[in-house]
Write an enzyme that holds these catalytic residues in place. Structure first.
Site, mmCIF file in Angstrom:
data_model
loop_
_atom_site.group_PDB
_atom_site.id
_atom_site.type_symbol
_atom_site.label_atom_id
_atom_site.label_comp_id
_atom_site.label_asym_id
_atom_site.label_seq_id
_atom_site.Cartn_x
_atom_site.Cartn_y
_atom_site.Cartn_z
ATOM 1 N N GLY A 1 -5.147 -18.306 -22.681
ATOM 2 C CA GLY A 1 -5.635 -17.067 -22.082
ATOM 3 C C GLY A 1 -7.129 -16.875 -22.138
ATOM 4 O O GLY A 1 -7.603 -15.752 -21.945
ATOM 5 N N CYS B 76 -10.713 -41.077 -23.160
ATOM 6 C CA CYS B 76 -10.894 -40.172 -22.028
ATOM 7 C C CYS B 76 -12.371 -39.817 -21.835
ATOM 8 O O CYS B 76 -12.863 -39.732 -20.701
ATOM 9 C CB CYS B 76 -10.066 -38.907 -22.222
ATOM 10 S SG CYS B 76 -8.290 -39.156 -21.998
#
Length: 386
Positions: A181, A357
Site C-alpha cells: 500500500g 537481477c
C-alpha cells in the site's frame, strides 16, 4: 527453505575435459576466469558445476550456487559481465526447451494459479520485507534522478506516478497489485485521493488493515484483478503486470478499460524484456516468482490496441540496478535478524536473486517501463512529466 542436497561426485576437477575447456574459453570473452584472482572470477568448490550449467542452464547453475558448489566475491559484477557479453544466449540447454514450450502452451497465470506467487513469495513475512525495503515498503523500482538514498528514490517514484496521473483531491484510484500500500498511502496523504488496492497476498492485506486504522481513505481487497467491477477516476498498476502472463494480457487490459472512467488515466509500471522469443528464467520461476513472465513492449501495445491510446512511455530501467543493490545492502545488514527463520540455502538463494537481477538491469538485458494510457486520447495532448 531447504533445497535437497544433490549427491556430489568425489572426483577431482578435470581442467582438460571438453566441457571445462569450452566454458573457460567462453568465460574469457566476458573477461572472467575460472578460479581466478579478481572479485568477479568464479571459484569452483565442487565438481559438477560446469556440467550442470551446460545441461540445465540457470536452473542448475543457481541450484549449485545455493548448495555452495561455487562462489564469486562480486556476484553482481560476475553476472553483469556474463550478460553484457551475451554469453547466456549462446548456450541452449535441452531441458530449457521443455520449459519454453510449457510457458507458451499453458496458461500458467490462470485465476487459480495467480495466488501461488502470493503464497510463496510475498507471504514470506512483513518483517522480512521491512528489513529489506524502504520505510514505506515499496517493492518496485525507485526513481533515482535526484535521489541519493532508497527512501528518497521510492518517494520520488511515488510522486512521479501521482503527477503523471494528474491526481486531484476526491478522485478514486484503483491500484491493481497494491503490495503493502505504499502508493495508496502516499497518494492519499499528499494528493487527497481515495484508493482501493487489489492484492493476492494475505500478509499484504493484513498489513493494509493497519493503514485503514490510521484513518487513511485506503481499502485493501484480497482479490484477483479479474474479479474487480467498480469504476474509478484513475488506475495504477505498479510491478504487477509481470505476473499476468501473455495469455492474459488482453484480459488484463479489458479489465482496466472496464474499471476506468472514460476521461480517466491508467499508468502501467512493469519490467520488460528485449526479446520476445526468450522464455522465463526457470530458476526465478522455481524459487522466486512462480508463473512470472516479462513482456516485450509490443505485447503491451498489442494488448492495449483498440482499448487505450498510449499517451507516454518512460524507460528508467537502469534505476532498478541501484534499487536492487540498495535492497541487497539492507538484506545483508538485517540478515542476522532472520537466521532463526531461514537457513543458509535461503540466504544464498536471496543473494543470487537480488544480485543477478541487478546485473540484468545494469547490462540493459531487461527494462522498466511506465506507460500512461487513456481511453480516447487526452484532448489537446498529454503533457509529459519527468
Amino acid at each position: 527453505m531447504n533445497l535437497p542436497i544433490l549427491e556430489k561426485k568425489s572426483e577431482v576437477f578435470d581442467e582438460r575435459s571438453p566441457s571445462h575447456r569450452f566454458v573457460a574459453d567462453l568465460l574469457k570473452q566476458a573477461d572472467i576466469e575460472i578460479n581466478g584472482q579478481r572479485s568477479w572470477d568464479i571459484q569452483l568448490k565442487a565438481p559438477g558445476v560446469i556440467d550442470s550449467a551446460l545441461s540445465r542452464g540457470n536452473l542448475g547453475f543457481g541450484e549449485s550456487y545455493m548448495q555452495g558448489d561455487w562462489e564469486v566475491e562480486s556476484l553482481d559484477q560476475f553476472f553483469y559481465r556474463l550478460m553484457r557479453a551475451q554469453l547466456h544466449q549462446r548456450i541452449k540447454p535441452t531441458q530449457l526447451i521443455y520449459h519454453s514450450l510449457r510457458a507458451r502452451l499453458i496458461n500458467r497465470q490462470s485465476a487459480k494459479r495467480a495466488w501461488e506467487v502470493g503464497e510463496k513469495h510475498y507471504d514470506l513475512g512483513n518483517e522480512f520485507y521491512a528489513g529489506m525495503l524502504d520505510k514505506r515498503m515499496t517493492y518496485t523500482c525507485g526513481y533515482w534522478k535526484d535521489a541519493t538514498n532508497l527512501d528518497d528514490a521510492q518517494e520520488a517514484k511515488l510522486d512521479l506516478i501521482c503527477r503523471k496521473l494528474n491526481l486531484e483531491p476526491g478522485m478514486r484510484v484503483l491500484d491493481i497489485g497494491c503490495g503493502w500500500g505504499s502508493f495508496m498511502a502516499y497518494a492519499a496523504e499528499h494528493y487527497g485521493v481515495e484508493c482501493v488496492g487489489l492484492t493476492i497476498s494475505r500478509e499484504q492485506a493484513e498489513f493494509g488493515q493497519r493503514l485503514m486504522k490510521n484513518g487513511l481513505p485506503v481499502e485493501f481487497r484480497l482479490r484477483d484483478y479479474r474479479d474487480e467491477t467498480e469504476t474509478f477516476d484513475r488506475i495504477v498498476s505498479i510491478g504487477m503486470f509481470e505476473h499476468v502472463g501473455h495469455k492474459n494480457y488482453r484480459e488484463f487490459m479489458e479489465v482496466a478499460h472496464r474499471c476506468l472512467k472514460d476521461d480517466g488515466l491508467f499508468l502501467l509500471h512493469t519490467i520488460g524484456k528485449n526479446l520476445r522469443a526468450t522464455a522465463c528464467d526457470p530458476w526465478i520461476d522455481k524459487y522466486i516468482f512462480p508463473n512470472g513472465e516479462l513482456p516485450v513492449m509490443g505485447q503491451v501495445t498489442d494488448a492495449a490496441e483498440g482499448l487505450f491510446v498510449v499517451e507516454d512511455v518512460h524507460n528508467f530501467g537502469a534505476d532498478y540496478d541501484k534499487t536492487l543493490m540498495a535492497w541487497h545492502a539492507n538484506f545483508e545488514t538485517n540478515w542476522p535478524n532472520f537466521r532463526y527463520r531461514f537457513d543458509e540455502t535461503f540466504y544464498r538463494m536471496w543473494r543470487y536473486y537480488l544480485l543477478s537481477c541487478a546485473a540484468a538491469f545494469r547490462a540493459r538485458e531487461i527494462q522498466l517501463w511506465q506507460f500512461v494510457l487513456s481511453k480516447k486520447g487526452v484532448v489537446g495532448g498529454y503533457e509529459r512529466v519527468s
